[in-house]
Design a protein around this motif. Structure first.
Motif, PDB file in Angstrom:
ATOM      1  N   ARG A 136      12.642  -8.450 -11.132  1.00  0.00           N
ATOM      2  CA  ARG A 136      11.191  -8.400 -10.905  1.00  0.00           C
ATOM      3  C   ARG A 136      10.639  -9.783 -10.543  1.00  0.00           C
ATOM      4  O   ARG A 136      11.208 -10.804 -10.867  1.00  0.00           O
ATOM      5  CB  ARG A 136      10.435  -7.835 -12.111  1.00  0.00           C
ATOM      6  CG  ARG A 136      10.950  -6.549 -12.640  1.00  0.00           C
ATOM      7  CD  ARG A 136      10.412  -5.335 -11.915  1.00  0.00           C
ATOM      8  NE  ARG A 136       8.996  -5.364 -11.699  1.00  0.00           N
ATOM      9  CZ  ARG A 136       8.400  -4.904 -10.598  1.00  0.00           C
ATOM     10  NH1 ARG A 136       9.120  -4.365  -9.638  1.00  0.00           N
ATOM     11  NH2 ARG A 136       7.118  -4.967 -10.462  1.00  0.00           N
ATOM     12  N   GLY A 154       1.277   1.060  -7.243  1.00  0.00           N
ATOM     13  CA  GLY A 154       0.391   0.900  -6.084  1.00  0.00           C
ATOM     14  C   GLY A 154      -0.167   2.243  -5.640  1.00  0.00           C
ATOM     15  O   GLY A 154       0.594   3.134  -5.256  1.00  0.00           O
ATOM     16  N   GLY A 199       2.072   0.219   4.036  1.00  0.00           N
ATOM     17  CA  GLY A 199       2.298   0.164   2.586  1.00  0.00           C
ATOM     18  C   GLY A 199       2.093  -1.210   1.986  1.00  0.00           C
ATOM     19  O   GLY A 199       2.254  -1.394   0.785  1.00  0.00           O
ATOM     20  N   ARG A 234      -3.686  -9.844  -2.254  1.00  0.00           N
ATOM     21  CA  ARG A 234      -2.565 -10.769  -2.012  1.00  0.00           C
ATOM     22  C   ARG A 234      -2.490 -11.054  -0.521  1.00  0.00           C
ATOM     23  O   ARG A 234      -2.566 -10.122   0.289  1.00  0.00           O
ATOM     24  CB  ARG A 234      -1.222 -10.148  -2.461  1.00  0.00           C
ATOM     25  CG  ARG A 234      -1.129  -9.946  -3.948  1.00  0.00           C
ATOM     26  CD  ARG A 234       0.228  -9.398  -4.359  1.00  0.00           C
ATOM     27  NE  ARG A 234       0.157  -8.872  -5.712  1.00  0.00           N
ATOM     28  CZ  ARG A 234       1.111  -8.192  -6.323  1.00  0.00           C
ATOM     29  NH1 ARG A 234       2.249  -7.948  -5.687  1.00  0.00           N
ATOM     30  NH2 ARG A 234       0.960  -7.751  -7.557  1.00  0.00           N
ATOM     31  N   GLN A 275      -4.241  -0.700  -7.550  1.00  0.00           N
ATOM     32  CA  GLN A 275      -3.157  -0.419  -8.496  1.00  0.00           C
ATOM     33  C   GLN A 275      -3.726   0.306  -9.707  1.00  0.00           C
ATOM     34  O   GLN A 275      -4.872   0.078 -10.078  1.00  0.00           O
ATOM     35  CB  GLN A 275      -2.558  -1.721  -9.038  1.00  0.00           C
ATOM     36  CG  GLN A 275      -1.606  -2.436  -8.134  1.00  0.00           C
ATOM     37  CD  GLN A 275      -0.987  -3.655  -8.831  1.00  0.00           C
ATOM     38  OE1 GLN A 275      -1.530  -4.172  -9.795  1.00  0.00           O
ATOM     39  NE2 GLN A 275       0.153  -4.108  -8.323  1.00  0.00           N
ATOM     40  N   GLU A 277       8.932   0.292  -2.890  1.00  0.00           N
ATOM     41  CA  GLU A 277       8.637   0.245  -4.318  1.00  0.00           C
ATOM     42  C   GLU A 277       7.263   0.848  -4.600  1.00  0.00           C
ATOM     43  O   GLU A 277       6.263   0.419  -4.036  1.00  0.00           O
ATOM     44  CB  GLU A 277       8.687  -1.207  -4.790  1.00  0.00           C
ATOM     45  CG  GLU A 277       8.657  -1.312  -6.285  1.00  0.00           C
ATOM     46  CD  GLU A 277       8.309  -2.710  -6.741  1.00  0.00           C
ATOM     47  OE1 GLU A 277       9.050  -3.659  -6.408  1.00  0.00           O
ATOM     48  OE2 GLU A 277       7.264  -2.853  -7.409  1.00  0.00           O
ATOM     49  N   VAL A 278       7.255   1.843  -5.458  1.00  0.00           N
ATOM     50  CA  VAL A 278       5.982   2.483  -5.808  1.00  0.00           C
ATOM     51  C   VAL A 278       5.333   1.731  -6.958  1.00  0.00           C
ATOM     52  O   VAL A 278       4.110   1.622  -7.058  1.00  0.00           O
ATOM     53  CB  VAL A 278       6.207   3.950  -6.239  1.00  0.00           C
ATOM     54  CG1 VAL A 278       4.891   4.642  -6.498  1.00  0.00           C
ATOM     55  CG2 VAL A 278       6.992   4.709  -5.193  1.00  0.00           C
ATOM     56  N   GLY A 279       6.156   1.225  -7.855  1.00  0.00           N
ATOM     57  CA  GLY A 279       5.596   0.517  -9.000  1.00  0.00           C
ATOM     58  C   GLY A 279       6.696  -0.118  -9.808  1.00  0.00           C
ATOM     59  O   GLY A 279       7.884   0.093  -9.546  1.00  0.00           O
ATOM     60  N   GLU A 289      -0.363 -11.190   1.859  1.00  0.00           N
ATOM     61  CA  GLU A 289       0.974 -10.896   2.359  1.00  0.00           C
ATOM     62  C   GLU A 289       0.847 -10.494   3.810  1.00  0.00           C
ATOM     63  O   GLU A 289      -0.244 -10.202   4.288  1.00  0.00           O
ATOM     64  CB  GLU A 289       1.573  -9.728   1.567  1.00  0.00           C
ATOM     65  CG  GLU A 289       1.811 -10.066   0.113  1.00  0.00           C
ATOM     66  CD  GLU A 289       2.589  -8.974  -0.583  1.00  0.00           C
ATOM     67  OE1 GLU A 289       3.826  -9.011  -0.520  1.00  0.00           O
ATOM     68  OE2 GLU A 289       1.964  -8.090  -1.177  1.00  0.00           O
ATOM     69  N   TYR A 315      -0.723  -4.261   1.992  1.00  0.00           N
ATOM     70  CA  TYR A 315      -2.062  -4.649   2.422  1.00  0.00           C
ATOM     71  C   TYR A 315      -2.484  -5.913   1.694  1.00  0.00           C
ATOM     72  O   TYR A 315      -1.862  -6.327   0.724  1.00  0.00           O
ATOM     73  CB  TYR A 315      -3.051  -3.501   2.141  1.00  0.00           C
ATOM     74  CG  TYR A 315      -2.522  -2.180   2.631  1.00  0.00           C
ATOM     75  CD1 TYR A 315      -2.473  -1.897   3.993  1.00  0.00           C
ATOM     76  CD2 TYR A 315      -1.996  -1.249   1.741  1.00  0.00           C
ATOM     77  CE1 TYR A 315      -1.926  -0.699   4.450  1.00  0.00           C
ATOM     78  CE2 TYR A 315      -1.455  -0.052   2.189  1.00  0.00           C
ATOM     79  CZ  TYR A 315      -1.425   0.214   3.545  1.00  0.00           C
ATOM     80  OH  TYR A 315      -0.875   1.383   3.990  1.00  0.00           O
TER      81      TYR A 315
HETATM   82  P1  AMP Z   1       3.748  -5.781  -8.587  1.00  0.00           P
HETATM   83  O1  AMP Z   1       2.415  -6.085  -9.215  1.00  0.00           O
HETATM   84  O2  AMP Z   1       4.157  -6.784  -7.560  1.00  0.00           O
HETATM   85  O3  AMP Z   1       4.802  -5.478  -9.603  1.00  0.00           O
HETATM   86  O4  AMP Z   1       3.551  -4.455  -7.746  1.00  0.00           O
HETATM   87  C1  AMP Z   1       3.374  -3.201  -8.353  1.00  0.00           C
HETATM   88  C2  AMP Z   1       3.109  -2.199  -7.260  1.00  0.00           C
HETATM   89  O5  AMP Z   1       1.905  -2.502  -6.568  1.00  0.00           O
HETATM   90  C3  AMP Z   1       4.150  -2.169  -6.149  1.00  0.00           C
HETATM   91  O6  AMP Z   1       5.229  -1.383  -6.515  1.00  0.00           O
HETATM   92  C4  AMP Z   1       3.378  -1.560  -5.005  1.00  0.00           C
HETATM   93  O7  AMP Z   1       3.328  -0.157  -5.118  1.00  0.00           O
HETATM   94  C5  AMP Z   1       2.000  -2.125  -5.219  1.00  0.00           C
HETATM   95  N1  AMP Z   1       1.783  -3.283  -4.336  1.00  0.00           N
HETATM   96  C6  AMP Z   1       2.148  -4.556  -4.537  1.00  0.00           C
HETATM   97  N2  AMP Z   1       1.755  -5.335  -3.517  1.00  0.00           N
HETATM   98  C7  AMP Z   1       1.136  -4.525  -2.639  1.00  0.00           C
HETATM   99  C8  AMP Z   1       0.509  -4.719  -1.367  1.00  0.00           C
HETATM  100  N3  AMP Z   1       0.429  -5.925  -0.806  1.00  0.00           N
HETATM  101  N4  AMP Z   1      -0.026  -3.643  -0.739  1.00  0.00           N
HETATM  102  C9  AMP Z   1       0.026  -2.402  -1.307  1.00  0.00           C
HETATM  103  N5  AMP Z   1       0.594  -2.168  -2.493  1.00  0.00           N
HETATM  104  C10 AMP Z   1       1.149  -3.202  -3.155  1.00  0.00           C
END
Ligand code: AMP
Length: 417
Positions: free
Chosen positions: A259, A308, A123, A116, A130, A281-283, A118, A125
């Motif tokens: 979400r 993540g 935390g 992504r 995942q 957020e961990v997951g 971002e 990247y």
């Molecule tokens: P999501 O798919 O957006 O629901 O994200 C699920 C989990 O993936 C999040 O809670 C994070 O732990 C991890 N995550 C999402 N985006 C990132 C990122 N850019 N870098 C590291 N971990 C991420």
């Protein structure tokens, strides 16, 4: 040694060096073990997919699709995207390979890299890892609880404490309509004071406004989806909570939790840990009962989550991980080295991790390397040992040394004692 290389890894990506890789392996082993205990089956999917897959499933109005995807054209002019999340690929696989014919209920897990664009920070990247789990074919709240519990078990086994579970129900498209109507009415007057993103969301996906960190205070008192649940959604949420209670799983109800993805229905949940700072957020995950039909399949309920792994790494206790081999072979001269090489291969065949210096450096350098590799045993071969048909076997932990016949079988026997 020094390096003048101008090459660096790209912003937002991470190198994983040997000591850290040991910790990654540990996490991955625990994930696999737990997932198997829960009878989830592993799937792996490609690094890139047709861009449309994410546009249609993750959703046009999501931040991921609007601004975060790594999208490029191949030489045939097809638009491709590095996968930003796992669920669309799992659903695509499920439909494309007719996995629905294998049984009414399918449980999958994956450990995959995601991409992504971002803004990188601790935390967060641009390339990250995942693990995720999906239950396809079950409408039961029992499955949602099974998912939650599987993730919590993994955190536990990793000794990661203080993970909080937040839950909510955002209802089905039917009851959500009523919520949206009320919510839009509530927002109408406030809209000019809200941020640009929220103004866009108002037209495209108003529910996401509840998620906005900037406008949180400005929409205090707003209606929330859980106030509008139909009987079926209400019952489902009750059952979800009851089953969590039954398993003594603590949770917070966060009625603003919606979400970031478009496909969720009914249950949504997230795991947070305040030790992570702003990216806490961990997951997270939830139910996506409409997605499979929307993507061309039969009407099939499903739910899932993603965690993540990079963030889990940040939460793991800092333990010094040591490189290690069972045996390191030190040789004094060329002929001894040839014997050592045979033993090296014999021990590897017998299942030991074993190494030696391929460049026949000085004995001192070889011992130094044995140390660096934390060898449990060192085998020493010199001219005297060769002539007598033996090797010296040193147990590094105990500091004891023994003479053993120069035969792989005998050495293996001794090592196994
Ligand atoms: P999501 O798919 O957006 O629901 O994200 C699920 C989990 O993936 C999040 O809670 C994070 O732990 C991890 N995550 C999402 N985006 C990132 C990122 N850019 N870098 C590291 N971990 C991420």
């Amino acid at each position: 040694m020094s390096s003048k290389s101008k090459f660096k890894n790209v912003k937002g990506t991470r190198d994983i060096l040997p000591e850290e890789a040991i910790r990654w392996q540990k996490i991955e082993n625990i994930i696999r073990k737990k997932m198997e205990q829960y009878n989830f089956q592993e799937v792996r999917f490609p690094t890139f997919e047709a861009t449309d897959l994410f546009r249609k499933s993750t959703g046009e109005s999501t931040d991921i699709v609007r601004k975060e995807m790594f999208t490029f054209e191949d030489m045939g002019g097809r638009s491709l995207t590095l996968k930003p999340e796992g669920t669309p690929s799992v659903v695509r696989m499920f439909l494309q390979h007719g996995l629905f014919n294998k049984g009414a209920l399918q449980k999958f897990y994956y450990i995959e890299r995601m991409f992504r664009q971002e803004r990188p920070q601790k935390g967060r990247y641009r390339e990250f890892r995942q693990f995720g789990a999906e239950v396809i074919g079950s409408s039961s709240a029992e499955s949602d609880v099974e998912l939650v519990k599987s993730a919590l078990d993994i955190f536990n086994e990793l000794d990661i404490k203080d993970v909080e579970l937040n839950i909510n129900s955002i209802g089905c498209p039917r009851c959500r309509k009523n919520f949206i109507k009320e919510f839009k009415g509530f927002l109408k007057e406030k809209l000019s004071g809200l941020c640009e993103d929220c103004n866009r969301r108002y037209a495209e996906n108003p529910m996401r406004i509840l998620d906005c960190k900037r406008d949180k205070k400005k929409i205090k008192g707003a209606p929330v989806p859980s106030d509008f649940l139909c009987d079926e959604c209400k019952e489902h949420f009750e059952e979800f909570k009851n089953r969590l209670d039954f398993l003594n799983i603590k949770f917070n109800i966060d009625n603003r939790l919606v979400r970031g993805l478009d496909y969720y229905t009914k249950t949504v949940f997230e795991f947070v840990n305040s030790n992570l700072g702003s990216q806490n957020e961990v997951g997270g995950g939830g139910r996506y009962d409409e997605l499979i039909k929307f993507m061309g399949g039969e009407d099939t309920p499903a739910s899932g989550y993603a965690v993540g792994i990079d963030r889990l790494m940040l939460l793991l206790k800092e333990e010094e991980e040591k490189l290690g081999v069972d045996v390191y072979i030190v040789t004094f001269d060329e002929e001894s080295d040839a014997e050592g090489w045979k033993i090296l291969n014999g021990l590897r065949d017998a299942g030991f991790s074993c190494d030696k210096d391929p460049m026949r450096r000085t004995v001192k350098a070889q011992f130094r390397e044995a140390d660096r590799q934390n060898a449990k045993w060192v085998i020493i071969i010199g001219e005297d040992e060769r002539k007598r048909g033996i090797v010296q076997l040193k147990n590094m932990g105990k500091g004891e040394q023994k003479e053993i016949p120069m035969k792989t079988g005998k050495i293996v026997k001794e090592l196994k004692c």
